[in-house]
Design a protein around this motif. Structure first.
Motif, short mmCIF file in Angstrom:
data_model
loop_
_atom_site.label_atom_id
_atom_site.label_comp_id
_atom_site.label_asym_id
_atom_site.label_seq_id
_atom_site.Cartn_x
_atom_site.Cartn_y
_atom_site.Cartn_z
N ILE A 181 -1.96 -11.33 0.50
CA ILE A 181 -2.54 -9.83 -0.35
C ILE A 181 -3.73 -9.15 0.30
N GLY A 226 -8.28 -2.79 2.39
CA GLY A 226 -8.15 -1.79 1.56
C GLY A 226 -7.76 -0.75 2.18
N SER A 227 -7.98 0.07 2.98
CA SER A 227 -8.30 0.81 3.84
C SER A 227 -6.52 1.42 4.19
N ALA A 236 -4.24 0.71 1.73
CA ALA A 236 -3.60 0.81 0.30
C ALA A 236 -4.02 2.76 0.93
N GLU A 237 -5.08 2.58 1.07
CA GLU A 237 -5.64 4.66 0.76
C GLU A 237 -5.19 5.04 1.66
N LEU A 282 -1.41 5.88 0.52
CA LEU A 282 -2.18 7.19 -0.73
C LEU A 282 -2.42 8.51 -0.57
N ILE A 318 4.33 1.53 -1.99
CA ILE A 318 3.54 1.44 -1.09
C ILE A 318 3.81 -0.27 -0.96
N ILE A 319 3.90 -0.96 -2.50
CA ILE A 319 3.87 -1.83 -2.87
C ILE A 319 5.27 -2.50 -2.40
N VAL A 350 2.13 -3.32 1.40
CA VAL A 350 2.13 -4.77 0.90
C VAL A 350 2.63 -5.94 1.06
#
Lengths: 220, 266
Positions: free
Chosen positions: A111, A116-117, A119-120, A123, A132-133, A137
């Motif tokens: 992970i 991280g982008s 996830a952004e 979102l 999302i997970i 992910v």
């Protein structure tokens, strides 16, 4: 070679059964261990500090405890706490716990390789965190851990030799070798046959893992 | 360095979500505390909290005995690590040799040693070797198989490191007129080591775990000494619990050290 053929004539079926039991223990430990590891990984992502704290301790304990020590505790100490688990489930439980901790650790590193982008971005598309997970992910994390999981599967397979430490009704490979070595003078050929079986199984897993890795790899 | 992914995922919870998170956190805490209390009650109900099961932990001799066991564990692990690190280089040289006559047997030996359970190798030293007239001390019955099995793994770790060193390094060294041996031992191998030190330290955790099999050959390491304590005081649960915690602490310290070593590399 003559010794090996004599040994196989006498113990051939026993070796076959031992190999099958080794495989059975491997699968019964790895599959639930892997699934439990995924669950632990997801639970550790949730913003629940007490749960994260306890699960981190869980992972560190079962990653660092020697599997034999855990098995001995389950088999010999738990009955004193009025928890009786049969020998075979004890071996499987030991390996499941250890396997789940390593899976959780590897998945966490997997992970960490995801930018991280992503996830952004997800979102900002209005996706819920749990969604999302599960669709952004986890799939990527799982694809990035094929190699360590292959090594883990081989390690679990080799660790089924622990079953020889408890009075097991069936005999897996290591228990069979130790019995043959105690009963007769055929220790060396018995060891050679068992070692061959372990190595062949390990190479088979490694080959399958490499094939899967080739398909699953994400090029960044 | 960007924020960890889980922080981003749950970075700006709405007021309602904040309430849910708080409520679930409290619930989780309560459930976990209940679990802990239940476990403690189980200990109590089974009579495992009685003083006679625990009082010998207040005696100095108990801890000295356990410390001796831990010392036995570390003595065996250290020697196994030394065997693994040196023999690993030999196996690596064989593995990288140009001649097939050397390379293939080396590959076979590596695959054999790392593909066989260490416990099986220990049984060979314990049960089989004495029957053909080779008698080892209990220390070597434990340490030698662990050292051999780890050497094979270490050889592969070394190889990964050597392959990670840019080819230009060896080419440049050769163009300066260094012999092949010097190219390897002065230029390539030291750089390879820097890449793999974390992996090597992590391997040490596995070595320490493997020494737990010492009780199989009755070598006086932590697990074996625990068994002796149990035989003396009939106190299974507390002794195994303390020993498990000791193992976890030692291995946790090593793992932490290996993760710290990873730090300055990048």
């Amino acid at each position: 070679m003559g010794e090996v053929s004599r040994l196989l004539a006498e113990y051939g079926p026993a070796f076959g059964q031992a190999l099958l039991l080794t495989w059975k223990l491997t699968v019964l430990s790895f599959v639930p261990g892997f699934l439990l590891g995924v669950v632990v990984t997801v639970l550790r992502l949730l913003p629940l500090p007490p749960l994260r704290f306890v699960l981190t301790i869980y992972v560190e304990i079962f990653r660092n405890i020697p599997a034999v020590a855990l098995l001995i505790f389950i088999v010999f100490a738990l009955p004193d706490l009025n928890v009786l688990i049969d020998y075979e489930p004890s071996v499987i439980l030991t390996l499941v716990l250890v396997c789940s901790a390593f899976t959780a650790d590897y998945l966490r590193s997997g992970i960490n390789t995801i930018p991280g982008s992503q996830a952004e971005a997800a979102l900002s598309l209005g996706m819920r965190p749990m969604h999302i997970i599960s669709v952004v992910v986890l799939p990527q994390a799982l694809r990035s851990v094929v190699q360590p999981m292959t090594s883990l599967l081989i390690a679990v397979m080799l660790s089924t030799s622990l079953a020889s430490q408890v009075p097991f009704p069936g005999r897996e490979l290591t228990a069979l070798v130790s019995k043959i070595a105690t009963d007769s003078a055929a220790g060396i050929p018995a060891f050679a046959v068992a070692a061959g079986m372990y190595v062949a199984t390990g190479l088979l897993i490694a080959w399958a893992g490499a094939a899967l890795e080739k398909k699953a790899r994400i090029l960044r | 360095m960007s924020r960890p992914l889980d922080d981003i995922l749950f970075s700006a919870p709405s007021l309602q979500a904040q309430k849910v998170i708080r409520a679930v956190s409290v619930m989780a805490t309560v459930v976990l505390l209940l679990l802990a209390a239940g476990t403690l009650y189980r200990f109590h109900a089974a009579g495992q909290l009685e003083a006679r099961f625990w009082e010998f932990f207040t005696w100095r001799t108990t801890w000295i005995f356990l410390a001796e066991g831990l010392l036995g564990t570390l003595a065996s692990a250290a020697m196994a690590a030394v065997i693994a690190l040196t023999l690993g280089v030999v196996l690596l040289m064989g593995r990288l040799a140009r001649s097939r006559l050397v390379r293939w047997p080396s590959i076979a030996l590596i695959e054999f040693l790392r593909g066989t359970p260490t416990l099986l190798l220990i049984y060979v030293c314990f049960l089989v070797l004495p029957s053909v007239g080779i008698k080892l001390s209990t220390y070597w019955m434990l340490t030698l198989p662990i050292g051999l099995a780890t050497a094979a793994v270490v050889a592969e770790v070394y190889r990964a490191g050597v392959l990670a060193v840019p080819r230009g390094q060896a080419d440049a060294a050769r163009s300066l007129g260094l012999t092949e041996a010097k190219v390897f031992f002065l230029i390539v191998f030291p750089q390879a080591l820097r890449y793999i030190i974390p992996a090597l330290v992590a391997q040490l955790v596995i070595v320490v775990k493997d020494t737990t099999f010492g009780y199989v050959v009755t070598y006086g390491e932590l697990m074996q000494n625990a068994k002796v304590l149990i035989a003396n005081y009939h106190s299974l649960v507390p002794v195994y619990l303390v020993v498990a915690i000791l193992y976890c602490l030692v291995n946790y310290a090593i793992s932490k050290a290996s993760k710290r070593l990873r730090g300055p590399m990048h």
